[in-house]
Design an enzyme around this catalytic site. Sequence first.
Site, PDB file in Angstrom:
ATOM      1  N   LYS A  39      -5.724   7.929  11.354  1.00 34.63           N
ATOM      2  CA  LYS A  39      -4.590   8.009  12.298  1.00 34.63           C
ATOM      3  C   LYS A  39      -3.547   8.971  11.754  1.00 34.63           C
ATOM      4  O   LYS A  39      -3.484   9.242  10.541  1.00 34.63           O
ATOM      5  CB  LYS A  39      -3.949   6.634  12.514  1.00 34.63           C
ATOM      6  CG  LYS A  39      -3.311   5.981  11.261  1.00 34.63           C
ATOM      7  CD  LYS A  39      -1.888   6.409  10.939  1.00 34.63           C
ATOM      8  CE  LYS A  39      -1.380   5.838   9.619  1.00 34.63           C
ATOM      9  NZ  LYS A  39      -0.300   6.508   8.978  1.00 34.63           N
ATOM     10  N   ASP A  73      -1.384  -1.656   8.949  1.00 36.54           N
ATOM     11  CA  ASP A  73      -1.981  -0.684   9.880  1.00 36.54           C
ATOM     12  C   ASP A  73      -3.335  -1.126  10.426  1.00 36.54           C
ATOM     13  O   ASP A  73      -3.895  -0.454  11.301  1.00 36.54           O
ATOM     14  CB  ASP A  73      -2.175   0.674   9.177  1.00 36.54           C
ATOM     15  CG  ASP A  73      -0.863   1.457   9.079  1.00 36.54           C
ATOM     16  OD1 ASP A  73       0.072   1.142   9.835  1.00 36.54           O
ATOM     17  OD2 ASP A  73      -0.803   2.386   8.241  1.00 36.54           O
TER      18      ASP A  73
HETATM   19  P1  ATP Z   1      -1.454   4.301   4.630  1.00 31.80           P
HETATM   20  O1  ATP Z   1      -1.305   5.461   5.562  1.00 31.80           O
HETATM   21  O2  ATP Z   1      -1.916   3.013   5.319  1.00 31.80           O
HETATM   22  O3  ATP Z   1      -0.306   4.095   3.693  1.00 31.80           O
HETATM   23  P2  ATP Z   1      -3.031   5.926   2.958  1.00 31.80           P
HETATM   24  O4  ATP Z   1      -3.789   6.801   3.886  1.00 31.80           O
HETATM   25  O5  ATP Z   1      -1.801   6.511   2.371  1.00 31.80           O
HETATM   26  O6  ATP Z   1      -2.705   4.583   3.714  1.00 31.80           O
HETATM   27  P3  ATP Z   1      -5.458   4.990   1.733  1.00 31.80           P
HETATM   28  O7  ATP Z   1      -6.382   6.148   1.869  1.00 31.80           O
HETATM   29  O8  ATP Z   1      -5.675   3.852   2.657  1.00 31.80           O
HETATM   30  O9  ATP Z   1      -3.938   5.467   1.790  1.00 31.80           O
HETATM   31  O10 ATP Z   1      -5.541   4.522   0.206  1.00 31.80           O
HETATM   32  C1  ATP Z   1      -4.504   3.825  -0.428  1.00 31.80           C
HETATM   33  C2  ATP Z   1      -5.062   3.117  -1.660  1.00 31.80           C
HETATM   34  O11 ATP Z   1      -6.000   2.123  -1.246  1.00 31.80           O
HETATM   35  C3  ATP Z   1      -5.766   4.031  -2.629  1.00 31.80           C
HETATM   36  O12 ATP Z   1      -5.135   3.908  -3.871  1.00 31.80           O
HETATM   37  C4  ATP Z   1      -7.190   3.515  -2.712  1.00 31.80           C
HETATM   38  O13 ATP Z   1      -7.703   3.456  -4.026  1.00 31.80           O
HETATM   39  C5  ATP Z   1      -7.122   2.111  -2.124  1.00 31.80           C
HETATM   40  N1  ATP Z   1      -8.315   1.787  -1.305  1.00 31.80           N
HETATM   41  C6  ATP Z   1      -8.952   0.616  -1.285  1.00 31.80           C
HETATM   42  N2  ATP Z   1      -9.981   0.637  -0.439  1.00 31.80           N
HETATM   43  C7  ATP Z   1     -10.029   1.857   0.101  1.00 31.80           C
HETATM   44  C8  ATP Z   1     -10.889   2.489   1.043  1.00 31.80           C
HETATM   45  N3  ATP Z   1     -11.937   1.857   1.595  1.00 31.80           N
HETATM   46  N4  ATP Z   1     -10.608   3.753   1.395  1.00 31.80           N
HETATM   47  C9  ATP Z   1      -9.538   4.396   0.850  1.00 31.80           C
HETATM   48  N5  ATP Z   1      -8.720   3.853  -0.063  1.00 31.80           N
HETATM   49  C10 ATP Z   1      -8.952   2.589  -0.435  1.00 31.80           C
END
Ligand code: ATP
Length: 289
Positions: free
Chosen positions: A11, A137
């Site tokens: 997203k 989210d």
């Molecule tokens: P948001 O926008 O919800 O804040 P994000 O895009 O910034 O999320 P993610 O890619 O969801 O961040 O990753 C955040 C943390 O979650 C990372 O440190 C990662 O190690 C951990 N994590 C746990 N499971 C997953 C997964 N299936 N995919 C990605 N990251 C994951």
Amino acid sequence: MNSITVKAYAKINLGLDVIRKRSDGYHDVSMIMQTINLHDTINIKKTRFKTTTISSNLYYLPNDRRNLVYKAVDLFRENQPVTSGLSIHINKRIPVAAGLAGGSADAAATLKGLNTLFQTGLSLEELMDLGIKLGADVPYCLLMGTALSEGIGEILTPLPPMPNCYILLVKPNISISTKYVYENLSLDENNTRHPDILSMINALNEDDIHKFASYMDNILETVTAKEYPVVEKIKKIMKENGALASLMSGSGPTVFGIYKDKVEAEKAYRFFKSSRFGKQVYLTRPYFP
Ligand code: ATP
């Protein structure tokens, strides 16, 4: 049915406002969310064993209880009679820790996949009630499309679809902690620019992409722009290269640009690909389930 393959879509936040900090430490938000056509693929297989094993194509992604897919399986098992073991492979394409909700998308897709695989018949609302326990989210990642997200993310209202366009994503090579951004956000009434989410919704109702783009804003940029000039730099280049608007997604660091014109979007894509920002650059479109 012995296995299932599901897609987990990223997203972006077309608008992001933080209304207040709550006494429980969470923040009330008002965000316009949009699913984009960039996805991970998750394969879920039943096994004879009782355990859950996870693998992925990224060596740095945790394969244990820290993985949101693992947490989604545990939560599903607590609520539904699932006895067989599971072997799950995640093919990640969504940049990690990028503001694109990759982990939440994986958790949402896993819940949907398990519901189909085990024919447990949970409704979307029931899946969303489970999802909020995994992250703010996750309910939105189950709903998808264009939507207004309020509360901490659990109050969702579908909106008219955003007008069709091209979306250029550039993730600079920096790490921003979501916790740090929220902790350093000033909500002082005098000096905070609050995005005009209502005008964005009006523009969606009028299907007016130019008006919509003129209101796109993310309050979290007030923290990151100061700390990471690269965010502003990318925004500026995108706008100079034909973007109707350019914004940081979530707490960053990914920056995206909205383009109406395909040729301009492709030109900007090639520019960023061959620039020093080049590693994680994607040209995509809005996605509607
Ligand atoms: P948001 O926008 O919800 O804040 P994000 O895009 O910034 O999320 P993610 O890619 O969801 O961040 O990753 C955040 C943390 O979650 C990372 O440190 C990662 O190690 C951990 N994590 C746990 N499971 C997953 C997964 N299936 N995919 C990605 N990251 C994951």
